[in-house]
Design a protein around this motif. Structure first.
Motif, PDB file in Angstrom:
ATOM      1  N   SER A   1      11.645   5.353  10.849  1.00 27.38           N
ATOM      2  CA  SER A   1      12.007   5.583  12.257  1.00 27.38           C
ATOM      3  C   SER A   1      11.628   4.434  13.179  1.00 27.38           C
ATOM      4  O   SER A   1      12.042   4.430  14.344  1.00 27.38           O
ATOM      5  N   GLN A   2      10.885   3.458  12.701  1.00 24.77           N
ATOM      6  CA  GLN A   2      10.401   2.399  13.597  1.00 24.77           C
ATOM      7  C   GLN A   2      11.538   1.599  14.213  1.00 24.77           C
ATOM      8  O   GLN A   2      11.531   1.324  15.420  1.00 24.77           O
ATOM      9  N   ALA A   3      12.516   1.216  13.407  1.00 20.83           N
ATOM     10  CA  ALA A   3      13.637   0.440  13.946  1.00 20.83           C
ATOM     11  C   ALA A   3      14.416   1.245  14.979  1.00 20.83           C
ATOM     12  O   ALA A   3      14.865   0.706  15.999  1.00 20.83           O
ATOM     13  N   ARG A   4      14.578   2.570  14.743  1.00 25.65           N
ATOM     14  CA  ARG A   4      15.297   3.407  15.710  1.00 25.65           C
ATOM     15  C   ARG A   4      14.564   3.447  17.040  1.00 25.65           C
ATOM     16  O   ARG A   4      15.183   3.472  18.101  1.00 25.65           O
ATOM     17  N   LEU A   5      13.238   3.470  17.001  1.00 28.15           N
ATOM     18  CA  LEU A   5      12.457   3.540  18.241  1.00 28.15           C
ATOM     19  C   LEU A   5      12.590   2.249  19.049  1.00 28.15           C
ATOM     20  O   LEU A   5      12.657   2.285  20.283  1.00 28.15           O
ATOM     21  N   TYR A   6      12.629   1.107  18.367  1.00 34.19           N
ATOM     22  CA  TYR A   6      12.849  -0.151  19.080  1.00 34.19           C
ATOM     23  C   TYR A   6      14.244  -0.180  19.714  1.00 34.19           C
ATOM     24  O   TYR A   6      14.416  -0.641  20.853  1.00 34.19           O
ATOM     25  N   SER A   7      15.239   0.301  18.980  1.00 33.56           N
ATOM     26  CA  SER A   7      16.593   0.347  19.532  1.00 33.56           C
ATOM     27  C   SER A   7      16.665   1.270  20.738  1.00 33.56           C
ATOM     28  O   SER A   7      17.318   0.958  21.739  1.00 33.56           O
ATOM     29  N   ASN A   8      15.991   2.413  20.637  1.00 30.92           N
ATOM     30  CA  ASN A   8      15.971   3.342  21.768  1.00 30.92           C
ATOM     31  C   ASN A   8      15.302   2.712  22.984  1.00 30.92           C
ATOM     32  O   ASN A   8      15.708   2.958  24.124  1.00 30.92           O
ATOM     33  N   THR A   9      14.267   1.901  22.746  1.00 31.44           N
ATOM     34  CA  THR A   9      13.607   1.189  23.838  1.00 31.44           C
ATOM     35  C   THR A   9      14.586   0.277  24.564  1.00 31.44           C
ATOM     36  O   THR A   9      14.639   0.244  25.803  1.00 31.44           O
ATOM     37  N   LEU A  10      15.371  -0.458  23.804  1.00 33.19           N
ATOM     38  CA  LEU A  10      16.342  -1.369  24.408  1.00 33.19           C
ATOM     39  C   LEU A  10      17.361  -0.622  25.245  1.00 33.19           C
ATOM     40  O   LEU A  10      17.585  -0.934  26.428  1.00 33.19           O
ATOM     41  N   PHE A  11      17.990   0.399  24.668  1.00 38.61           N
ATOM     42  CA  PHE A  11      19.071   1.097  25.373  1.00 38.61           C
ATOM     43  C   PHE A  11      18.549   1.949  26.517  1.00 38.61           C
ATOM     44  O   PHE A  11      19.244   2.138  27.514  1.00 38.61           O
ATOM     45  N   LEU A  12      17.340   2.465  26.394  1.00 38.60           N
ATOM     46  CA  LEU A  12      16.782   3.234  27.497  1.00 38.60           C
ATOM     47  C   LEU A  12      16.549   2.344  28.710  1.00 38.60           C
ATOM     48  O   LEU A  12      16.803   2.741  29.853  1.00 38.60           O
TER      49      LEU A  12
ATOM     50  N   SER B   1      14.492   9.985  11.107  1.00 37.96           N
ATOM     51  CA  SER B   1      15.207   8.772  11.481  1.00 37.96           C
ATOM     52  C   SER B   1      16.654   9.087  11.849  1.00 37.96           C
ATOM     53  O   SER B   1      17.211   8.528  12.802  1.00 37.96           O
ATOM     54  N   THR B   2      17.277  10.003  11.094  1.00 33.11           N
ATOM     55  CA  THR B   2      18.652  10.409  11.388  1.00 33.11           C
ATOM     56  C   THR B   2      18.732  11.149  12.722  1.00 33.11           C
ATOM     57  O   THR B   2      19.693  10.976  13.488  1.00 33.11           O
ATOM     58  N   PHE B   3      17.723  11.963  13.015  1.00 34.19           N
ATOM     59  CA  PHE B   3      17.668  12.648  14.307  1.00 34.19           C
ATOM     60  C   PHE B   3      17.593  11.636  15.458  1.00 34.19           C
ATOM     61  O   PHE B   3      18.300  11.762  16.464  1.00 34.19           O
ATOM     62  N   LEU B   4      16.758  10.614  15.291  1.00 37.07           N
ATOM     63  CA  LEU B   4      16.677   9.574  16.313  1.00 37.07           C
ATOM     64  C   LEU B   4      17.984   8.798  16.422  1.00 37.07           C
ATOM     65  O   LEU B   4      18.366   8.360  17.508  1.00 37.07           O
TER      66      LEU B   4
ATOM     67  N   PRO C   1      14.068  -9.108  18.913  1.00 45.33           N
ATOM     68  CA  PRO C   1      14.988  -9.299  20.045  1.00 45.33           C
ATOM     69  C   PRO C   1      14.708  -8.363  21.211  1.00 45.33           C
ATOM     70  O   PRO C   1      14.837  -8.754  22.378  1.00 45.33           O
ATOM     71  N   THR C   2      14.313  -7.121  20.908  1.00 45.69           N
ATOM     72  CA  THR C   2      13.984  -6.171  21.983  1.00 45.69           C
ATOM     73  C   THR C   2      12.758  -6.635  22.755  1.00 45.69           C
ATOM     74  O   THR C   2      12.723  -6.590  23.992  1.00 45.69           O
ATOM     75  N   GLN C   3      11.748  -7.101  22.044  1.00 45.04           N
ATOM     76  CA  GLN C   3      10.540  -7.601  22.703  1.00 45.04           C
ATOM     77  C   GLN C   3      10.840  -8.836  23.541  1.00 45.04           C
ATOM     78  O   GLN C   3      10.340  -8.973  24.665  1.00 45.04           O
ATOM     79  N   PHE C   4      11.656  -9.747  23.019  1.00 43.22           N
ATOM     80  CA  PHE C   4      12.012 -10.946  23.773  1.00 43.22           C
ATOM     81  C   PHE C   4      12.807 -10.591  25.029  1.00 43.22           C
ATOM     82  O   PHE C   4      12.626 -11.203  26.087  1.00 43.22           O
ATOM     83  N   PHE C   5      13.687  -9.606  24.917  1.00 38.62           N
ATOM     84  CA  PHE C   5      14.469  -9.169  26.073  1.00 38.62           C
ATOM     85  C   PHE C   5      13.557  -8.627  27.173  1.00 38.62           C
ATOM     86  O   PHE C   5      13.709  -8.965  28.359  1.00 38.62           O
ATOM     87  N   LEU C   6      12.582  -7.802  26.806  1.00 33.75           N
ATOM     88  CA  LEU C   6      11.709  -7.204  27.801  1.00 33.75           C
ATOM     89  C   LEU C   6      10.764  -8.233  28.425  1.00 33.75           C
ATOM     90  O   LEU C   6      10.537  -8.212  29.638  1.00 33.75           O
ATOM     91  N   VAL C   7      10.217  -9.125  27.616  1.00 33.84           N
ATOM     92  CA  VAL C   7       9.301 -10.112  28.180  1.00 33.84           C
ATOM     93  C   VAL C   7      10.062 -11.139  29.020  1.00 33.84           C
ATOM     94  O   VAL C   7       9.503 -11.731  29.958  1.00 33.84           O
TER      95      VAL C   7
END
Length: 338
Positions: free
Chosen positions: A247-258, A23-26, A104-110
């Motif tokens: 690591s799940q929350a980090r992956l959602y955040s990475n999805t948003l910023f990517l 998680s820290t690596f992400l 919020p990430t899912q709502f942003f993408l949809v």
């Protein structure tokens, strides 16, 4: 309590350590995404900026809690066997951070899907948006209920991981809804982008890049969610599921910023070919004929000034109503004097 074994340590402390370190690596990768976002100076509206800061605050807080969690195992309670079998608020608060980052990430993408599909098929776009929002809110409710129940268990002061057993069905239902939401967002976004293909090379290149980003973001999140479910079902009283949970929350955040940062690449265009310019200042066709004639007559001239500029601009992804289409702006100016 029986004597602690190497297997017990591996299934608890070992799993926690790997989960927190990954998680820290992400988080390090995510920090670079933050730097890229703010240095790109996107003209996003206040809703996008609020979402960005919200996700950043959640990530920093959750990672700090994970470090404190690891410190508790390795320093404060080092050698205390009871700690391995006790429940702890640091982990039990995890679902709160996961759902408050994921939804919020899912709502942003949809919402991007709704904007791209809304002009041609408004009813379908609103139906997809409404269905995804319902799934998202169900996911949030179940995640908060799960975390609240575990924190209430911790408040008793003597709770152990054995108490997790009765919450396994809730955890499976929550994560299953999360997977359904993620798949709905990805499938509808990819389908909409495929529908928006134009047949032009540059536009389709942008579309395919967005499709690739959507798939690359959805697969890690889905795999880690499946891993979390599998760990909870297979061994709910150990920390094996924490290999994935931190690591799940980090992956959602990475999805948003990517998705936000992908605009920089698309604006540059395909290998720098999205911008071209040419200038022709003056062409004098008849001047040479009159040179040496010594006449004072006005010589016919043709003055041509042509400039061509092409720009391919991706949707700003802000709340200002811009579409995800690439645009071409050509301005031809000509002036002739005889």
């Amino acid at each position: 309590m029986s004597a602690i074994t190497t297997k017990d340590i591996a299934e608890t402390l070992g799993a926690v350590q790997i989960g927190v370190l990954f998680s820290t690596f992400l988080f390090g990768i995510l920090f670079m995404q933050w730097v890229a976002y703010f240095t790109s100076r996107f003209n996003d509206g206040w809703t996008i900026r609020a979402l960005v800061y919200w996700v950043m605050i959640l990530d920093i807080t959750h990672v700090a809690i994970s470090w404190e969690y690891l410190w508790m195992y390795t320093v404060d309670h080092f050698g205390n066997a009871a700690t391995l079998y006790a429940s702890h608020w640091q982990y039990d608060s995890g679902p709160i951070f996961i759902v408050l980052t994921a939804a919020p990430t899912q709502f942003f993408l949809v919402n991007r899907t709704r904007k791209m599909l809304g002009r041609q098929h408004p009813y379908l776009a609103n139906a997809i948006f409404g269905f995804t929002c319902v799934l998202g809110f169900v996911q949030v409710f179940m995640g908060l209920f799960m975390s609240g129940s575990l924190l209430a268990l911790d408040a008793s002061g003597s709770a152990t991981t054995e108490g997790y057993l009765k919450y396994v069905p809730i955890a499976v239902a929550w994560e299953s809804v999360a997977i359904a939401t993620d798949m709905t967002v990805m499938i509808t976004l990819v389908g909409t982008l495929m529908y928006r293909r134009t047949g032009f090379r540059q536009s389709d290149w942008m579309v395919y890049n967005l499709i690739l980003v959507a798939i690359e973001c959805a697969l890690p999140v889905t795999l880690f969610t499946i891993g979390h479910i599998s760990g909870v079902v297979a061994s709910p009283t150990t920390a094996m599921h924490q290999l994935f949970a931190w690591s799940q929350a980090r992956l959602y955040s990475n999805t948003l910023f990517l998705n936000l940062n992908e605009r920089s690449k698309l604006r540059r265009g395909q290998e720098g070919t999205s911008h071209g310019s040419s200038n022709v200042k003056e062409v004098n066709f008849l001047g040479a004929m009159d040179r040496g004639a010594g006449r004072s007559m006005t010589r016919p001239q043709v003055h041509i000034d042509v400039s061509r500029e092409e720009h391919y601009v991706m949707e700003s992804m802000s709340n200002k109503g811009n579409d995800a289409d690439s645009g071409n702006d050509a301005d031809f100016k000509g002036a002739a004097a005889v």
